[in-house]
Design a protein around this motif. Structure first.
Motif, PDB file in Angstrom:
ATOM      1  N   GLY A  13       2.028   5.173  -1.245  1.00  0.00           N
ATOM      2  CA  GLY A  13       2.074   4.105  -0.263  1.00  0.00           C
ATOM      3  C   GLY A  13       1.892   2.705  -0.819  1.00  0.00           C
ATOM      4  O   GLY A  13       2.023   1.728  -0.081  1.00  0.00           O
ATOM      5  N   TYR A  14       1.608   2.576  -2.095  1.00  0.00           N
ATOM      6  CA  TYR A  14       1.404   1.265  -2.704  1.00  0.00           C
ATOM      7  C   TYR A  14       2.725   0.508  -2.834  1.00  0.00           C
ATOM      8  O   TYR A  14       3.789   1.103  -2.998  1.00  0.00           O
ATOM      9  N   TRP A  15       2.616  -0.819  -2.797  1.00  0.00           N
ATOM     10  CA  TRP A  15       3.756  -1.691  -3.063  1.00  0.00           C
ATOM     11  C   TRP A  15       3.714  -2.102  -4.529  1.00  0.00           C
ATOM     12  O   TRP A  15       2.673  -2.538  -5.029  1.00  0.00           O
ATOM     13  N   VAL A  16       4.852  -1.954  -5.198  1.00  0.00           N
ATOM     14  CA  VAL A  16       4.908  -2.173  -6.647  1.00  0.00           C
ATOM     15  C   VAL A  16       6.172  -2.954  -6.989  1.00  0.00           C
ATOM     16  O   VAL A  16       7.118  -3.030  -6.200  1.00  0.00           O
ATOM     17  N   PHE A  17       6.195  -3.506  -8.203  1.00  0.00           N
ATOM     18  CA  PHE A  17       7.430  -4.074  -8.734  1.00  0.00           C
ATOM     19  C   PHE A  17       8.289  -2.946  -9.283  1.00  0.00           C
ATOM     20  O   PHE A  17       7.773  -1.891  -9.667  1.00  0.00           O
ATOM     21  N   PRO A  18       9.622  -3.132  -9.331  1.00  0.00           N
ATOM     22  CA  PRO A  18      10.461  -2.120  -9.982  1.00  0.00           C
ATOM     23  C   PRO A  18       9.991  -1.906 -11.420  1.00  0.00           C
ATOM     24  O   PRO A  18       9.621  -2.859 -12.108  1.00  0.00           O
ATOM     25  N   GLY A  19      10.005  -0.673 -11.852  1.00  0.00           N
ATOM     26  CA  GLY A  19       9.582  -0.406 -13.221  1.00  0.00           C
ATOM     27  C   GLY A  19       9.438   1.074 -13.491  1.00  0.00           C
ATOM     28  O   GLY A  19       9.551   1.893 -12.589  1.00  0.00           O
ATOM     29  N   GLY A  20       9.191   1.396 -14.756  1.00  0.00           N
ATOM     30  CA  GLY A  20       9.022   2.791 -15.130  1.00  0.00           C
ATOM     31  C   GLY A  20       8.884   2.925 -16.629  1.00  0.00           C
ATOM     32  O   GLY A  20       8.534   1.965 -17.318  1.00  0.00           O
ATOM     33  N   ASP A 168      -0.877 -10.462   2.944  1.00  0.00           N
ATOM     34  CA  ASP A 168      -0.724  -9.107   3.502  1.00  0.00           C
ATOM     35  C   ASP A 168      -1.772  -8.167   2.923  1.00  0.00           C
ATOM     36  O   ASP A 168      -2.289  -7.283   3.627  1.00  0.00           O
ATOM     37  N   HIS A 169      -2.070  -8.335   1.637  1.00  0.00           N
ATOM     38  CA  HIS A 169      -3.093  -7.493   1.008  1.00  0.00           C
ATOM     39  C   HIS A 169      -4.466  -7.771   1.614  1.00  0.00           C
ATOM     40  O   HIS A 169      -5.200  -6.831   1.956  1.00  0.00           O
ATOM     41  N   ARG A 170      -4.807  -9.047   1.764  1.00  0.00           N
ATOM     42  CA  ARG A 170      -6.123  -9.395   2.324  1.00  0.00           C
ATOM     43  C   ARG A 170      -6.279  -8.841   3.735  1.00  0.00           C
ATOM     44  O   ARG A 170      -7.379  -8.455   4.134  1.00  0.00           O
ATOM     45  N   GLU A 171      -5.179  -8.805   4.478  1.00  0.00           N
ATOM     46  CA  GLU A 171      -5.231  -8.325   5.863  1.00  0.00           C
ATOM     47  C   GLU A 171      -5.068  -6.815   5.967  1.00  0.00           C
ATOM     48  O   GLU A 171      -5.072  -6.259   7.066  1.00  0.00           O
ATOM     49  N   GLY A 172      -4.930  -6.137   4.822  1.00  0.00           N
ATOM     50  CA  GLY A 172      -4.811  -4.687   4.825  1.00  0.00           C
ATOM     51  C   GLY A 172      -3.443  -4.171   5.227  1.00  0.00           C
ATOM     52  O   GLY A 172      -3.278  -2.977   5.496  1.00  0.00           O
ATOM     53  N   LYS A 173      -2.421  -5.055   5.244  1.00  0.00           N
ATOM     54  CA  LYS A 173      -1.081  -4.635   5.650  1.00  0.00           C
ATOM     55  C   LYS A 173      -0.325  -3.920   4.543  1.00  0.00           C
ATOM     56  O   LYS A 173       0.580  -3.126   4.812  1.00  0.00           O
ATOM     57  N   ARG A 174      -0.656  -4.256   3.280  1.00  0.00           N
ATOM     58  CA  ARG A 174       0.018  -3.632   2.140  1.00  0.00           C
ATOM     59  C   ARG A 174      -1.007  -3.317   1.063  1.00  0.00           C
ATOM     60  O   ARG A 174      -1.958  -4.083   0.870  1.00  0.00           O
ATOM     61  N   LEU A 175      -0.789  -2.210   0.375  1.00  0.00           N
ATOM     62  CA  LEU A 175      -1.654  -1.823  -0.731  1.00  0.00           C
ATOM     63  C   LEU A 175      -1.021  -2.249  -2.053  1.00  0.00           C
ATOM     64  O   LEU A 175       0.163  -1.999  -2.290  1.00  0.00           O
ATOM     65  N   PHE A 176      -1.807  -2.902  -2.908  1.00  0.00           N
ATOM     66  CA  PHE A 176      -1.350  -3.295  -4.236  1.00  0.00           C
ATOM     67  C   PHE A 176      -2.367  -2.836  -5.269  1.00  0.00           C
ATOM     68  O   PHE A 176      -3.576  -2.923  -5.032  1.00  0.00           O
ATOM     69  N   GLY A 177      -1.890  -2.392  -6.428  1.00  0.00           N
ATOM     70  CA  GLY A 177      -2.775  -2.089  -7.542  1.00  0.00           C
ATOM     71  C   GLY A 177      -3.211  -3.363  -8.239  1.00  0.00           C
ATOM     72  O   GLY A 177      -2.631  -4.440  -8.048  1.00  0.00           O
TER      73      GLY A 177
END
Length: 527
Positions: A13-20, A168-177
């Protein structure tokens, strides 16, 4: 930004940049590279060889995961419009059926590596269940190409300004690492892509520490401290020349100079809730400011008086839990120094004898021999909790707001999860480099620590909701072992208090409801 599937093993469920990950075929694109060769790319990334493969991997992963391909045609023009045939081969590249070299050969493409700027590197500390050595790059997106998630590894995508993503992160709308958050904070410092690229090309990223550091153990025997170990950041600061003379242990009663004018003295009250003991901080030498005198322990108080010569000008407390403030009264009797803090709330865990001579408020400024302290009201763990920021040294004396090695207990009714998350968010706007906690060693990368704790709390909140939706309504004792199945049973009684704080917050947010003593994910019909 792409949202990972909720079924993902790592960071669901985390939001991430494209990568791998790098692919062995990424190093086969030499004939189609522009702007960098292996030697120049390796020099930019500070690797011995194979640097161009990192840049090719970044382009490939961006194409696979978002559908955006940074490439030029035979005339040297960027691919600004979607190319139907190339787009159709995106899935073939994802499956590894064709390589980037194949794609370049078939469509006469070239890869302009100089359009990528290197912005950061993150190495997961040893001990983590999954470890990564990841480099982040930034580029100007071709104007005519449209992004799209792959529908397999990622389930959504969004174009956001860095400031909006952080909000969005501060408001809990999106999860970021943490690495994503740190990168977003860096991006938010720039108003244009051109300014960001110019800075990134000119300023190589600060290296993330990844090498063991020499130190002494508690018996003064030589040892190596690995990144991620509790003492690592402190040892690096105390011994930047790697002489191996700093002690990687907290010894109650033994003062440690953290920076000129700042000493730490740890009380002999080690335990499950206090770790190695409560840290008292001494600022200055002739007129000393004491932060958190600790428990009313005669041995500890006598050591404070001996180290300061009784020359104490002010006594500050972060909060009035019984392991932090009771020593203040005895020190005042011995020295006449005023006690400063916030009044103790009505709660059995608080120091009932605490009385401040001066009540401090958020934003107050205090002078000390070591520099200026900015007072920050940080409720959550306790409603009267204060942190003190030594502005010149950028050291935050965090009390129990941030601890090393564990998250703090939020114990209602005085503990408040909403207030705690708000206080953490406010710290992200302060200029902090180090955290001097109430328990444990000095911590570097202050904003990364704050981001980690904030994200950890949001992940736990999502787990609370998932538990209620998957297993149904339940009482607090029934929910605790499910939500905290990753902690030992011996501490689940304590964890249940933080779970209650999460449930109260979610109730305030309208996401759960309490009927009798049973928590529900939604209010039942007719109830």
């Amino acid at each position: 930004l792409l949202q990972r599937t909720w079924d993902a093993v790592f960071m669901p469920g985390y939001w991430v940049f494209p990568g791998g990950a790098l692919d062995s075929a990424d190093g086969e694109c030499g004939p189609w590279l522009d702007g960098h060769d292996n030697a120049s790319a390796s020099a930019m990334l500070d690797v011995e060889s194979g640097g161009a493969a990192y840049l090719v991997a970044a382009l490939r992963e961006c194409f696979e995961e978002s559908g955006i391909l940074l490439a030029t045609d035979q005339q040297g023009k960027l691919l600004n419009d979607g190319n139907g045939e190339i787009d159709r081969e995106r899935e073939d590249v994802c499956r590894g059926e064709i390589t980037m070299a194949d794609l370049c050969r078939r469509h006469h493409l070239r890869l302009p590596l100089d359009r990528l700027a290197y912005v950061s590197r993150w190495v997961t500390p040893p001990g983590a269940s999954r470890r990564f050595d990841t480099r982040f790059f930034v580029a100007d997106c071709p104007s005519g190409q449209k992004a799209g998630h792959d529908g397999v590894e990622t389930i959504d995508h969004a174009w956001l300004s860095p400031r909006q993503a952080l909000a969005d992160h501060r408001e809990g709308k999106r999860l970021f690492g943490v690495p994503t958050l740190k990168t977003l904070r860096m991006l938010a410092n720039f108003n244009t892509t051109d300014a960001l690229l110019a800075h990134s090309h000119a300023q190589p990223p600060e290296p993330f520490p990844s090498d063991p550091w020499p130190a002494l153990d508690i018996n003064h025997r030589s040892q190596w401290i690995e990144p991620g170990a509790g003492a690592y950041d402190e040892i690096r600061k105390l011994d930047p020349d790697r002489t191996g003379t700093a002690v990687a242990a907290i010894v109650p009663g033994k003062a440690v100079t953290l920076t000129p004018g700042v000493r730490r003295l740890t009380a002999p009250n080690a335990g499950m809730m206090t770790g190695s003991g409560t840290n008292t901080y001494l600022l200055g030498t002739d007129q000393v400011t004491v932060i958190d005198p600790g428990p009313a322990n005669n041995q500890h108080l006598e050591q404070i008086l001996r180290l300061t010569g009784g020359r104490i000008s002010q006594i500050l407390v972060t909060h009035t839990h019984r392991d932090h403030s009771p020593g203040a009264i005895a020190l005042k009797k011995q020295t006449g120094a005023p006690i400063m803090g916030m009044p103790a709330p009505e709660d059995p865990s608080q120091d009932p004898d605490f009385e401040a001579d001066e009540t401090l408020r958020d934003g107050d400024s205090l002078s000390t021999e070591a520099g200026t302290l900015k007072v920050l009201h940080t409720p959550g763990h306790a409603s009267n909790h204060l942190c003190y920021l030594l502005e010149e040294e950028k050291i935050l004396f965090s009390g129990d707001h941030l601890m090393q090695g564990s998250t703090v207990v939020i114990n209602p009714p005085d503990g408040d999860m909403t207030a705690y998350l708000t206080s953490l968010s406010q710290l992200s706007h302060e200029d902090i480099q180090f955290i001097a906690p109430g328990h444990g060693f000095l911590m570097a990368h202050a904003h990364a620590v704050v981001d980690y704790v904030f994200t950890h709390r949001l992940v736990r909140e999502h787990k609370v909701l998932a538990t209620l939706r998957t297993h149904g309504a339940g009482r607090l004792p029934d929910l605790t072992p499910r939500v905290y199945d990753d902690v030992p049973p011996v501490v689940q009684g304590i964890a249940s208090r933080s779970l209650l704080a999460h449930l109260i917050k979610l109730e305030q947010d309208g996401l759960v409801t309490l009927i009798g003593d049973v928590w529900h994910s939604a209010k039942p019909a007719g109830a």
